[in-house]
Scaffold this active site. Structure first.
Site, short mmCIF file in Angstrom:
data_model
loop_
_atom_site.label_atom_id
_atom_site.label_comp_id
_atom_site.label_asym_id
_atom_site.label_seq_id
_atom_site.Cartn_x
_atom_site.Cartn_y
_atom_site.Cartn_z
N ASP A 103 9.66 2.46 -2.17
CA ASP A 103 8.38 2.62 -2.36
C ASP A 103 8.03 1.60 -3.69
O ASP A 103 8.00 0.64 -4.18
CB ASP A 103 7.66 3.84 -1.61
N TYR A 230 -0.08 5.04 -8.77
CA TYR A 230 -1.38 4.13 -8.99
C TYR A 230 -2.28 3.74 -10.14
O TYR A 230 -2.67 2.32 -10.25
CB TYR A 230 -1.80 5.96 -7.70
N HIS A 291 8.03 3.81 7.80
CA HIS A 291 8.09 3.18 4.89
C HIS A 291 9.92 4.39 5.04
O HIS A 291 9.68 3.98 4.14
CB HIS A 291 7.03 3.77 4.99
#
Length: 313
Positions: A103, A230, A291
């Protein structure tokens, strides 16, 4: 799991939680987790690598899990994570290591390889290809309900997550990210509402695993985790180094990974674009992979990792 040893190492003024298994004189493999993950997401890989003769190390980033919170979480950057990785290698007297990231760990590795290529024997990314953090134009192609857009917004994710305990937040995000579609909420809906309370966990992720993640995020909270990746993702790095790297690399992508639906990602990974930055990359698509390939199909991933490590040791 009891054979994995745990300790705290102070790096750049922050105590990092480090999990380790294997002989200290063996080639080192350092694992970098994503979100909503933690060192524990590499449990299967660490044990397998150690049994094969490698020194396996996984740590919680600053502000994650058992690691100490930075003094100003809202100012944490990807470069902080890379400086911590460099400091950790130096503290452990590791001159050169293999890096394995999942990720957004791929962003941490990509930046680290460009800045410190001499410290890297080779690298593997899962779920995200070699790619530097920086401004993206996903917002142009995806609606307002795109989860990254929502979680970048100050206070939005805090309010969404704050309705639940940490264990429930992790459960909902694991379920969301296990799907093959990009999480996009309706205008009057929050991201976590995309998962109904009755939705079961993925078959490969059990209640014991969830309890471990829940306890670690209960301890750390989500403040640093929302900042990196983020809210720090759009920062300009202003690198002077050439973004092309020569070390051997491996990309593992699940064919059912929702990240492949991000604008441009499938073309980037399946055309020659990725190889223009990483000429020595091998790309493997796992037909049933989501994922979380390292937890979903650990035996297959472990064998692919070992093939790569043995080929480049």
């Amino acid at each position: 799991m009891e054979e994995i040893k745990h300790k705290f190492i102070e790096v750049n003024g922050v105590k990092l939680h480090v999990a380790e298994i294997g002989n200290e004189s063996s080639p080192a493999v350092v694992f970098l987790h994503g979100f909503p993950e933690i060192w524990y997401s590499w449990r299967y890989q660490m044990i397998a690598m150690a049994k094969a003769g490698f020194r396996a190390i996984a740590f919680d980033y600053r502000g994650y899990g058992l690691s100490e919170q930075p003094k100003e979480p809202e100012k944490t950057t990807f470069l902080d994570f890379d400086n911590d990785l460099l400091g950790l290698l130096n503290a452990l007297s590791i001159p050169k290591a293999f890096l394995v990231g999942k990720d957004f760990g791929a962003f941490v590795i990509s930046l680290f390889v460009i800045l410190h290529e001499e410290k890297v024997s080779g690298f593997v990314t899962m779920g995200v290809p070699f790619m530097l953090p920086g401004p993206s134009d996903y917002d142009k192609y995806l609606s307002e309900g795109f989860y990254i857009s929502r979680w970048r917004e100050a206070g939005r994710a805090e309010a969404d997550f704050g309705r639940f305990d940490a264990k429930t937040v992790v459960k909902k995000i694991y379920i969301l990210f296990s799907r093959s579609e990009i999480p996009i909420a309706d205008e009057n809906q929050e991201s976590l509402d995309l998962v109904k309370p009755s939705t079961p966990l993925p078959f490969w992720f059990n209640e014991k695993d969830l309890a471990m993640y829940g306890a670690l995020y209960e301890k750390s909270g989500f403040q640093t985790a929302l900042q990196v990746p983020y809210r720090a993702m759009g920062e300009q790095l202003n690198l002077t180094a050439d973004p092309k790297v020569q070390v051997p690399a491996l990309l593992l992508m699940g064919e059912k990974d929702y990240v492949l639906k991000f604008p441009g990602i499938e073309d980037y990974t399946k055309s020659e674009k990725l190889k223009s930055f990483v000429p020595n990359v091998e790309i493997i698509f796992m037909p049933e992979g989501t994922h979380f390939v390292q937890e979903q199909m650990p035996d297959e991933v472990n064998q692919l990792l070992l093939n790569f490590l043995h080929s480049n040791s």
